[in-house]
Scaffold this motif. Structure first.
Motif, short mmCIF file in Angstrom:
data_model
loop_
_atom_site.label_atom_id
_atom_site.label_comp_id
_atom_site.label_asym_id
_atom_site.label_seq_id
_atom_site.Cartn_x
_atom_site.Cartn_y
_atom_site.Cartn_z
N GLN A 15 0.87 -0.49 0.18
CA GLN A 15 -0.19 0.05 -0.22
C GLN A 15 1.11 1.17 0.47
OE1 GLN A 15 -2.55 -0.20 3.61
NE2 GLN A 15 -3.92 -1.86 2.29
N ALA A 16 2.28 1.34 0.40
CA ALA A 16 2.97 2.18 1.06
C ALA A 16 3.48 2.06 -0.77
CB ALA A 16 4.01 1.95 1.97
N ALA A 17 3.52 1.59 -1.36
CA ALA A 17 4.06 1.61 -2.88
C ALA A 17 3.50 2.19 -3.30
CB ALA A 17 4.51 0.02 -2.34
N LYS A 59 14.14 8.66 3.58
CA LYS A 59 14.65 7.92 1.72
C LYS A 59 13.52 6.87 1.36
CE LYS A 59 19.97 8.47 2.77
NZ LYS A 59 20.60 7.37 3.31
N LEU A 60 12.98 6.28 2.48
CA LEU A 60 11.83 5.86 1.99
C LEU A 60 10.88 5.83 1.08
CD1 LEU A 60 12.05 3.19 5.11
CD2 LEU A 60 12.72 2.53 2.76
N TRP A 61 10.60 6.92 1.58
CA TRP A 61 9.11 7.48 1.28
C TRP A 61 9.68 7.48 -0.08
CZ3 TRP A 61 4.22 7.37 1.36
CH2 TRP A 61 3.38 8.59 0.85
N VAL A 62 11.02 8.55 -0.56
CA VAL A 62 11.41 8.65 -1.49
C VAL A 62 11.35 7.96 -3.18
CG1 VAL A 62 13.14 9.93 -3.28
CG2 VAL A 62 12.86 11.57 -0.90
N LYS A 63 11.48 6.80 -1.83
CA LYS A 63 11.87 5.62 -3.42
C LYS A 63 10.92 4.36 -2.44
CE LYS A 63 16.94 5.92 -4.43
NZ LYS A 63 17.65 5.59 -4.20
N LYS A 64 9.58 5.10 -2.64
CA LYS A 64 8.80 4.56 -1.79
C LYS A 64 8.18 2.95 -2.69
CE LYS A 64 4.96 7.45 -2.83
NZ LYS A 64 5.55 9.05 -3.10
N GLU A 65 8.26 3.57 -4.07
CA GLU A 65 8.13 2.45 -5.17
C GLU A 65 8.58 1.11 -5.29
OE1 GLU A 65 10.66 5.19 -6.70
OE2 GLU A 65 8.57 5.37 -6.17
N CYS A 66 9.20 0.75 -4.51
CA CYS A 66 10.47 0.04 -4.44
C CYS A 66 10.09 -1.03 -3.10
CB CYS A 66 11.64 0.22 -3.76
SG CYS A 66 12.20 0.87 -5.63
N LEU A 67 9.46 -0.43 -2.17
CA LEU A 67 8.92 -0.96 -0.81
C LEU A 67 8.52 -2.08 -0.98
CD1 LEU A 67 7.45 2.13 1.27
CD2 LEU A 67 9.37 1.05 1.92
N SER A 68 7.22 -2.86 -2.28
CA SER A 68 6.76 -3.61 -2.42
C SER A 68 7.45 -5.07 -2.74
CB SER A 68 5.58 -3.78 -3.26
OG SER A 68 6.03 -3.11 -4.18
N ASP A 69 9.06 -4.35 -3.03
CA ASP A 69 9.98 -5.87 -3.32
C ASP A 69 10.56 -6.20 -2.36
OD1 ASP A 69 8.98 -4.78 -5.85
OD2 ASP A 69 10.29 -3.66 -6.24
N ILE A 70 10.58 -5.38 -0.88
CA ILE A 70 11.25 -5.83 0.37
C ILE A 70 11.26 -7.03 0.42
CG2 ILE A 70 12.11 -4.88 2.72
CD1 ILE A 70 12.19 -2.17 1.02
#
Length: 197
Positions: A15-17, A59-70
């Motif tokens: 969802q964040a991503a 940093k996490l928010w700026v690159k949020k689209e990558c969060l679902s890959d973690i």
């Protein structure tokens, strides 16, 4: 799943991503204390630890689209925090080395003109940075630094939440650090010119 991990972590990351601020806020509130604890252990500085928490989540928010890959968010956060702290400590060490190198170039007398200039300039830069803070940030910063009050004590005194105090302190420190860095670079350049000529 690790003890203390959010039960719906994978869903929150997805969802964040996708841009959900609510999901991201849940992740923030779920992990900020762990990041703070790691940063505090490594830096032994409450101010640095608070800034690390802010920087990591920015940093996490700026690159949020990558969060679902973690795959393992807690491990990811630990590694990210550790690397961020080490980078910050190396930067501080480099700055300290530059100051040490400058001091080696200066006469050894403790009351030398050079030392007086540097000390006066550093003090003046810090005072200017604090004076430029918005009124509430300035008040909270001075209560924390000069009166050595804890966040909860400041919150009680000013009748605001501890989180608000924390936010104001983090913003004040970012401003002071940015202002001081800029002014200090100008001062060091001037001193180097003065020493060479």
């Amino acid at each position: 799943m690790k003890i203390g991990a959010l039960h719906n972590e994978t869903e929150l990351l997805a969802q964040a991503a996708a841009g959900s601020e609510k999901a991201f806020a849940t992740l923030f509130h779920g992990y900020r204390d762990k990041i703070y604890s790691v940063a505090m252990r490594l830096t032994r500085s409450t101010f640095m630890a608070e800034e690390v928490v802010q920087d990591i989540f920015l940093k996490l928010w700026v690159k949020k689209e990558c969060l679902s890959d973690i795959q393992d968010f807690e491990d990811y956060l630990f590694i990210m925090t550790r690397n961020h702290v080490f980078t910050a400590l190396r930067r501080v060490a480099r700055q300290q080395q530059l100051v040490d190198d400058l001091q080696l170039e200066m006469p050894s007398s403790e009351d030398s003109t050079y030392n007086r200039i540097v000390n006066q300039e550093l003090e003046q830069i810090l005072q200017q940075a604090v004076e430029l803070l918005p009124a509430q940030q300035k008040q909270i910063y001075l209560l924390s630094k000069e009166q050595e009050m804890k966040r909860d004590e400041i919150a009680k005194l000013l009748r605001i939440s501890s989180e608000t105090v924390k936010t104001h302190l983090a913003r004040a420190l970012r401003h002071i650090r940015a202002y001081s860095k800029l002014k200090l670079e100008i001062t060091i350049s001037w001193l180097l010119f003065f020493l060479v000529n």
